[in-house]
Motif scaffolding. Structure first.
Motif, PDB file in Angstrom:
ATOM      1  N   GLY A  75     -85.681 -78.042 -62.603  1.00 45.55           N
ATOM      2  CA  GLY A  75     -84.921 -76.946 -63.207  1.00 45.55           C
ATOM      3  C   GLY A  75     -85.842 -75.755 -63.389  1.00 45.55           C
ATOM      4  N   TYR A  76     -85.256 -74.577 -63.392  1.00 45.17           N
ATOM      5  CA  TYR A  76     -86.036 -73.340 -63.444  1.00 45.17           C
ATOM      6  C   TYR A  76     -87.003 -73.309 -64.633  1.00 45.17           C
ATOM      7  CZ  TYR A  76     -87.284 -68.452 -63.464  1.00 45.17           C
ATOM      8  OH  TYR A  76     -88.008 -67.292 -63.453  1.00 45.17           O
ATOM      9  N   LYS A  94     -83.410 -65.934 -59.522  1.00 42.76           N
ATOM     10  CA  LYS A  94     -82.121 -66.365 -58.957  1.00 42.76           C
ATOM     11  C   LYS A  94     -82.153 -67.848 -58.559  1.00 42.76           C
ATOM     12  CE  LYS A  94     -81.957 -63.101 -55.784  1.00 42.76           C
ATOM     13  NZ  LYS A  94     -82.856 -61.976 -55.968  1.00 42.76           N
ATOM     14  N   THR A  95     -83.363 -68.374 -58.328  1.00 41.00           N
ATOM     15  CA  THR A  95     -83.496 -69.751 -57.867  1.00 41.00           C
ATOM     16  C   THR A  95     -83.191 -70.725 -59.005  1.00 41.00           C
ATOM     17  OG1 THR A  95     -85.356 -68.866 -56.623  1.00 41.00           O
ATOM     18  CG2 THR A  95     -85.041 -71.221 -56.532  1.00 41.00           C
ATOM     19  N   LYS A  96     -82.406 -71.753 -58.721  1.00 37.00           N
ATOM     20  CA  LYS A  96     -82.052 -72.739 -59.743  1.00 37.00           C
ATOM     21  C   LYS A  96     -83.122 -73.833 -59.886  1.00 37.00           C
ATOM     22  CE  LYS A  96     -77.677 -71.503 -60.791  1.00 37.00           C
ATOM     23  NZ  LYS A  96     -77.888 -70.076 -60.844  1.00 37.00           N
ATOM     24  N   LYS A  98     -83.152 -76.972 -58.726  1.00 36.88           N
ATOM     25  CA  LYS A  98     -82.540 -78.236 -59.139  1.00 36.88           C
ATOM     26  C   LYS A  98     -82.849 -79.396 -58.185  1.00 36.88           C
ATOM     27  CE  LYS A  98     -80.349 -77.240 -62.933  1.00 36.88           C
ATOM     28  NZ  LYS A  98     -80.812 -77.825 -64.176  1.00 36.88           N
TER      29      LYS A  98
END
Length: 115
Positions: A75-76, A94-96, A98
């Motif tokens: 997770g971020y 913007k990147t998650k 996951k």
């Protein structure tokens, strides 16, 4: 398929080395360790037995200069907190992050910026 492993000292028990799978090249790396163990439930008087089954856990960590920073999960927030502070502000929010693939892609960018 080329799988690479590194050894790190076990931080809970001294004089024990643990193998971690390395998912990317560079100064900052995502590593994982899969642990399997037999889980024993409490005795169930209705069944008249104690159930046992295999349980698997996947531990995530960020490796940097030979040290591991363990992640409770991907997770971020978890990943960025484990990064060396100096270049933390350069990351794309913007990147998650996951999945292992998302974290690996992110770390490729991160390691390129860190040089």
């Amino acid at each position: 398929l080329n799988v690479k492993y590194l050894t790190f000292m076990d931080q809970s028990k001294k004089n024990r080395l643990l193998f971690y799978e390395v998912h990317n090249e560079g100064a900052v790396q995502l590593v994982t360790r899969q642990e399997k163990y037999i889980f024993t439930e409490n005795y169930d008087p209705l069944k008249g037995k104690t159930d046992q089954y295999f349980k698997t856990t996947l531990n995530y960590a960020i490796a940097y200069k030979g040290d591991l920073t363990f992640l409770t999960d991907l997770g971020y927030d978890n990943v960025t907190k484990a990064l060396p502070k100096t270049i933390q502000n350069t990351v794309d929010k913007k990147t998650k992050l996951k999945s292992i693939k998302e974290v690996v892609d992110f770390l490729h960018q991160y390691n390129a910026l860190a040089k």
